[in-house]
Design a protein around this motif. Structure first.
Motif, PDB file in Angstrom:
ATOM      1  N   GLU A 221       0.808  -0.713   0.193  1.00 38.47           N
ATOM      2  CA  GLU A 221       0.039   0.128  -0.578  1.00 38.47           C
ATOM      3  C   GLU A 221       0.941   1.059  -0.360  1.00 38.47           C
ATOM      4  O   GLU A 221       2.071   1.225   0.604  1.00 38.47           O
ATOM      5  CB  GLU A 221      -0.598   0.008   0.823  1.00 38.47           C
ATOM      6  CG  GLU A 221      -2.103   0.866   1.157  1.00 38.47           C
ATOM      7  CD  GLU A 221      -2.887   0.179   2.261  1.00 38.47           C
ATOM      8  OE1 GLU A 221      -2.800  -0.208   3.143  1.00 38.47           O
ATOM      9  OE2 GLU A 221      -3.299   1.546   2.493  1.00 38.47           O
ATOM     10  N   CYS A 231      -5.852   5.013   8.134  1.00 41.38           N
ATOM     11  CA  CYS A 231      -7.314   4.092   7.752  1.00 41.38           C
ATOM     12  C   CYS A 231      -6.787   3.382   6.774  1.00 41.38           C
ATOM     13  O   CYS A 231      -6.787   4.014   5.749  1.00 41.38           O
ATOM     14  CB  CYS A 231      -8.424   5.002   7.215  1.00 41.38           C
ATOM     15  SG  CYS A 231      -8.138   6.531   6.692  1.00 41.38           S
ATOM     16  N   ASP A 234      -5.303  -2.062   3.608  1.00 37.46           N
ATOM     17  CA  ASP A 234      -4.869  -3.179   3.269  1.00 37.46           C
ATOM     18  C   ASP A 234      -4.681  -3.836   5.002  1.00 37.46           C
ATOM     19  O   ASP A 234      -4.554  -3.280   5.966  1.00 37.46           O
ATOM     20  CB  ASP A 234      -4.506  -3.396   2.507  1.00 37.46           C
ATOM     21  CG  ASP A 234      -3.445  -4.492   2.235  1.00 37.46           C
ATOM     22  OD1 ASP A 234      -3.717  -4.916   1.129  1.00 37.46           O
ATOM     23  OD2 ASP A 234      -3.140  -6.046   3.118  1.00 37.46           O
ATOM     24  N   SER A 235      -5.084  -5.218   5.000  1.00 40.12           N
ATOM     25  CA  SER A 235      -4.949  -5.396   6.135  1.00 40.12           C
ATOM     26  C   SER A 235      -3.754  -5.608   6.860  1.00 40.12           C
ATOM     27  O   SER A 235      -3.730  -6.063   8.012  1.00 40.12           O
ATOM     28  CB  SER A 235      -5.897  -6.871   6.796  1.00 40.12           C
ATOM     29  OG  SER A 235      -5.921  -7.521   5.602  1.00 40.12           O
ATOM     30  N   ARG A 236      -2.658  -6.239   5.782  1.00 42.44           N
ATOM     31  CA  ARG A 236      -2.066  -6.140   5.866  1.00 42.44           C
ATOM     32  C   ARG A 236      -0.535  -5.354   7.335  1.00 42.44           C
ATOM     33  O   ARG A 236      -0.262  -5.379   7.872  1.00 42.44           O
ATOM     34  CB  ARG A 236      -0.647  -7.055   5.050  1.00 42.44           C
ATOM     35  CG  ARG A 236      -1.444  -8.456   4.583  1.00 42.44           C
ATOM     36  CD  ARG A 236      -0.326  -8.548   3.697  1.00 42.44           C
ATOM     37  NE  ARG A 236      -1.510  -7.904   2.552  1.00 42.44           N
ATOM     38  CZ  ARG A 236      -0.568  -7.973   1.037  1.00 42.44           C
ATOM     39  NH1 ARG A 236       0.380  -9.165   0.656  1.00 42.44           N
ATOM     40  NH2 ARG A 236      -1.541  -7.456  -0.126  1.00 42.44           N
ATOM     41  N   THR A 237      -1.050  -4.078   5.668  1.00 42.67           N
ATOM     42  CA  THR A 237      -0.536  -2.243   6.659  1.00 42.67           C
ATOM     43  C   THR A 237      -1.261  -2.611   8.555  1.00 42.67           C
ATOM     44  O   THR A 237      -0.094  -2.369   8.875  1.00 42.67           O
ATOM     45  CB  THR A 237      -0.926  -1.556   5.249  1.00 42.67           C
ATOM     46  OG1 THR A 237      -0.948  -1.929   4.221  1.00 42.67           O
ATOM     47  CG2 THR A 237      -0.162  -0.136   6.241  1.00 42.67           C
ATOM     48  N   LYS A 238      -2.265  -2.181   8.187  1.00 41.22           N
ATOM     49  CA  LYS A 238      -3.219  -2.148   9.736  1.00 41.22           C
ATOM     50  C   LYS A 238      -2.348  -3.152  10.806  1.00 41.22           C
ATOM     51  O   LYS A 238      -1.991  -2.936  11.492  1.00 41.22           O
ATOM     52  CB  LYS A 238      -3.987  -2.779   8.983  1.00 41.22           C
ATOM     53  CG  LYS A 238      -5.349  -2.571  11.026  1.00 41.22           C
ATOM     54  CD  LYS A 238      -6.707  -2.607   9.978  1.00 41.22           C
ATOM     55  CE  LYS A 238      -7.986  -1.681  11.616  1.00 41.22           C
ATOM     56  NZ  LYS A 238      -8.890  -1.851  10.856  1.00 41.22           N
ATOM     57  N   GLU A 239      -2.036  -4.493  10.401  1.00 43.57           N
ATOM     58  CA  GLU A 239      -1.628  -5.146  11.447  1.00 43.57           C
ATOM     59  C   GLU A 239      -0.096  -4.772  11.345  1.00 43.57           C
ATOM     60  O   GLU A 239       0.504  -4.666  12.677  1.00 43.57           O
ATOM     61  CB  GLU A 239      -1.158  -7.006  10.924  1.00 43.57           C
ATOM     62  CG  GLU A 239      -2.489  -7.691  11.138  1.00 43.57           C
ATOM     63  CD  GLU A 239      -2.382  -9.509  10.663  1.00 43.57           C
ATOM     64  OE1 GLU A 239      -1.306  -9.923  10.327  1.00 43.57           O
ATOM     65  OE2 GLU A 239      -3.136  -9.225   9.922  1.00 43.57           O
ATOM     66  N   THR A 242      -0.683  -1.861  13.738  1.00 42.00           N
ATOM     67  CA  THR A 242      -0.948  -2.218  14.679  1.00 42.00           C
ATOM     68  C   THR A 242       0.360  -2.959  15.956  1.00 42.00           C
ATOM     69  O   THR A 242       0.857  -2.434  16.985  1.00 42.00           O
ATOM     70  CB  THR A 242      -1.985  -3.314  15.128  1.00 42.00           C
ATOM     71  OG1 THR A 242      -2.879  -2.333  14.587  1.00 42.00           O
ATOM     72  CG2 THR A 242      -2.817  -3.095  16.511  1.00 42.00           C
TER      73      THR A 242
END
Ligand code: ADP
Ligand code: MG
Length: 246
Positions: A221, A231, A234-239, A242
């Motif tokens: 991303e 925001c 992609d869930s991988r970025t979010k993970e 975090t």
């Protein structure tokens, strides 16, 4: 847009390190590249000015600097236009002054007044002048780590780059020296385009206009810094964000 990659892939032997990377870099902005260790961040930086070839890497795809294919630019010229600063500063084992005049002399400048002007100008821009003005003949290796890193950046400016690549330039520095480098980069982006790899997400937040998140040789991303941190799509970025926060 100053740099654009088109399906950039990089191989070390049979190992495929970067896979079809398509990204753009905006002029006079700071773009931070983040991602887990080993995902290919350093490889990516090295491919932008073809230093990758010195390490035995092979590239596929294209990279454009101001719409010009970098393969059409003489390699030494390219590396002047896209300068690179490594994690551990590599000062030359000469005086501070000689570090600053080395490249201009190499490229034919013989006028000592001009050499002095160049040296002082970039030491000032790199925020080092006030600290070293009385010691220009001192061995550069005697400077502190943070000062050496700023000297390397100042020296890189003496060949008039358009883009500066920095690979985790603050990872060995304390808070104060890191703050010095960060304020210098914010100043430099008025005249240069900056691409910085950092594992320090707070640093990316403080100084970057854009962030690229990489994983396993691919760009997951890319976006404006606030969007990536607040925001991510992609869930991988979010993970990753975090995980790094905790
Ligand atoms: N000179 C090399 N020869 C072979 N493999 C390499 C070389 N340099 C890096 N690699 C491999 O390429 C991958 C990406 O490395 P690197 O770009 O340094 O990642 P990062 O900077 O994100 O930590 C790693 O698996 C690493 O082992
Ligand atoms: Mg690296």
């Amino acid at each position: 847009m100053i740099i654009r990659t088109e399906d950039l892939s990089v191989y070390y032997g049979y190992k495929n390190i970067l896979k079809d990377v398509n990204v753009t870099f905006e002029k006079n902005k700071i773009t931070a590249i983040i991602g887990p260790s080993g995902c290919g961040k350093t490889t990516f930086l090295k491919s932008l000015n073809r230093t990758i070839e010195e390490y035995g890497g092979k590239t596929e795809g294209n990279i454009y600097l101001n719409n010009e294919d970098i393969m059409n630019i003489p390699v030494q010229k390219l590396r002047n236009r896209i300068g690179m600063v490594f994690q551990t500063p590599v000062v030359f084992p000469f005086s501070i002054y000689k570090n600053m005049t080395y490249a201009p002399i190499y490229y034919g400048e013989r006028n000592s007044q001009k050499l002095k002007e160049t040296a002082l100008k970039y030491l000032k821009i790199a925020g080092l002048y006030e600290e070293v003005k009385g010691d220009l003949d001192m061995q550069a290796t005697k400077l502190s780590g943070g000062q050496q890193q700023r000297l390397v950046i100042a020296r890189c400016l003496t060949v008039n780059p358009e883009v500066i690549l920095l690979d985790e330039p603050c990872s060995a520095l304390d808070i104060k020296n890191t703050a010095n480098i960060e304020s210098m980069l914010l100043e430099l982006k008025k005249d240069y385009t900056i691409i910085i790899v950092t594992h320090n997400l707070a640093q990316a937040k403080r100084i970057a206009d854009y962030v690229i998140y990489m994983e396993d040789g691919t760009v997951v991303e890319m976006g404006k810094t606030d969007d990536i941190f607040d925001c991510p799509l992609d869930s991988r970025t979010k993970e990753y964000i975090t995980y790094m926060k905790n």
